[in-house]
Design an enzyme around this catalytic site. Sequence first.
Site, PDB file in Angstrom:
ATOM      1  N   THR A 101      -7.041  -6.265   0.893  1.00 48.34           N
ATOM      2  CA  THR A 101      -7.355  -7.657   1.004  1.00 48.34           C
ATOM      3  C   THR A 101      -8.793  -7.840   0.483  1.00 48.34           C
ATOM      4  OG1 THR A 101      -6.199  -7.973   3.043  1.00 48.34           O
ATOM      5  CG2 THR A 101      -7.802  -9.507   2.635  1.00 48.34           C
TER       6      THR A 101
ATOM      7  N   ASP B 283     -17.587  -6.910  12.686  1.00 47.49           N
ATOM      8  CA  ASP B 283     -16.431  -6.571  11.592  1.00 47.49           C
ATOM      9  C   ASP B 283     -17.231  -6.212  10.350  1.00 47.49           C
ATOM     10  OD1 ASP B 283     -13.990  -7.825  10.591  1.00 47.49           O
ATOM     11  OD2 ASP B 283     -15.530  -8.561   9.003  1.00 47.49           O
TER      12      ASP B 283
ATOM     13  N   GLY C 228       0.966  -1.081   0.060  1.00 47.16           N
ATOM     14  CA  GLY C 228       0.054  -0.002   0.027  1.00 47.16           C
ATOM     15  C   GLY C 228       0.924   1.340  -0.074  1.00 47.16           C
TER      16      GLY C 228
ATOM     17  N   HIS D   6      -0.378   1.249   9.366  1.00 44.70           N
ATOM     18  CA  HIS D   6      -1.477   1.787   8.765  1.00 44.70           C
ATOM     19  C   HIS D   6      -2.550   2.408   9.531  1.00 44.70           C
ATOM     20  CE1 HIS D   6       0.025  -1.926   6.733  1.00 44.70           C
ATOM     21  NE2 HIS D   6       0.045  -1.371   5.720  1.00 44.70           N
TER      22      HIS D   6
ATOM     23  N   GLY E 167       1.365   5.329   1.038  1.00 46.23           N
ATOM     24  CA  GLY E 167       1.183   6.196   2.348  1.00 46.23           C
ATOM     25  C   GLY E 167       2.676   5.914   3.361  1.00 46.23           C
TER      26      GLY E 167
END
Length: 594
Positions: free
Chosen positions: A455, A570, A62, A226, A64
């Site tokens: 994901t 979740d 990713g 993250h 960042g």
Amino acid sequence: MPSQGKKLINNPDAVVTEFIEGLVETYPGLQYLDGFPEVKVVLRADVSGPTYDKVVIISGGGSGHEPAHAGFVGEGMLTAAISGDVFASPPVDAILAGIRAVTGPMGCLLIVKNYTGDRLNFGLAAEQAKSEGYMVETVIVGDDCALPPPRGIAGRRGLAGTIFVHKVAGAAAAAGLTLSAVAAEAKRASEMVGTMGVALSVCTLPGQVTSDRLGPGKMELGLGIHGEPGAAVADVQPVDTVVSHVLKQILSPETNYVPIIRGDRVVVMINGLGGTPIMELMIACRSAVAKLQLEHGLAVDRVYTGSFMTSLDMAGFSISVMKADQSFLQRLDAATKAPAWPVGADGKHISPKVPIPLPSSCLKESNELPIRPPKLSQHGLVLEAAIEAAANAVINIRDSLNEWDAKAGDGDCGSTMFKGATSILEDLKTHYPLNNAAETVNEIGNSIRRVMGGTSGIIYNILCKAAYARLKARPESAVTAKQWAEALKAAISAVSKYGGAGEGYRTMLDALIPACTVLKERLGAGDDPVTAFVLSSEAALAGAEATKQMQAQAGRASYVSVENLLSVPDPGAMAAASWYRAAALIVKDRLHVP
């Protein structure tokens, strides 16, 4: 009410592409693949895959974390870096494009940080590349020392120590070693390094609200990269105290994260997380070197201080300690043109754009896109309505999904799912062969693959491809409710196989597994198929709600304490339950079942 974070950007969705364009203009030794916006690949300007006579090193993940990973592309380090969206794993197609662009007869080593999305995406790309004739090896780096084992199926996170692995592997490749030898050196380096981070602030994603999770006077210990919560929250302490805690955690003989004992030689990296002044990093460096020498009895052979792997604008730092021998020191000292190591460019400004290489099969398929039939059958009309309802259900809960995800991860689940849902709605207008259920499911997977990172994107693509494989042998008229149930079961099995999760792991499967179970039971009992579908959607919702009381065993949420997750469902499970429920209700409505 929290305010949106200030950023000097244009469009939040374009930050990665615009960063890469600026990077290659700054460093003439770099180029990027120019073609599709979702393919963000930086590569060495002097490497051409078919003629390159050394092992290539590819990494990524990713965005960042700049300068990682693109800033470490250069002779003596990475050959290419694959960037995903901010904090999202790069898509499989982008990884494949990078492999095809630079890999020659000596093969390719993929260095992958230990995150589920990265493992899945790079793993699928590696398998595809092997099927195309490339030699590919993979090394997974998990250098996090913040959390006590075990970590379920997730394992230790990959952090800034990965940069040492990049350097060792890159130097070994430049020296002309074989693929197996380069992979062995990279793996050994990954086993010799440990990392732990601390932060004074939470990072702000482009276009999103700044989290107020960390209050005044508080700091987080043992965080990831993250924006996920740390292992513990404490009062801000003097840096000497913080450094002592971090080094004791990395070098603890109880956890035995790294095989370093008193008398060993080490190298150390003080890594800024994006918002930390150089002054503070140097103060932390001073403290770390002294404590490694005086308190732990180690000889510090090399020190690297700066920003190597960041977390956007987070204030804080991580410390990486690696056991050093003469071989490692030789690799670390070897020359490199990777700009972020750092080293100056040679001034030759080659055009930064090169076309994405595609296999001949892709070129043929590009002119054979599916087309929406001019007239839809009854099955096609119902399928269209179900797809539209499911996509809109996901769009409508985007903010809730982000809010739930912020408690357990990086807060972008809703935004990621929103991209997939809007892509599906757009393609539904013209591209889906709705009279053919199997091909339509396949095209939904393609819509998701093009836009969804991380994901979620790869999991949903696997879900669709497995369902398609079960359905494709039958014409639409032969697809029964029981066969749809079999396709759902096959899709769930595929996701569980490649992702490693099962029921009770606090994932989307906690919605889909109960739904599949009830669907098969009710159909077996002779229920009307639509009634069985609706009842199974109720089971999906109940399963998603039940995740509020579950301990996460997969993904980034597995690094977060149980207390942080209590009463929070979740988000992946809630998204799955929402689209499944919406599809069931619209099917009931369209078929006029009471």
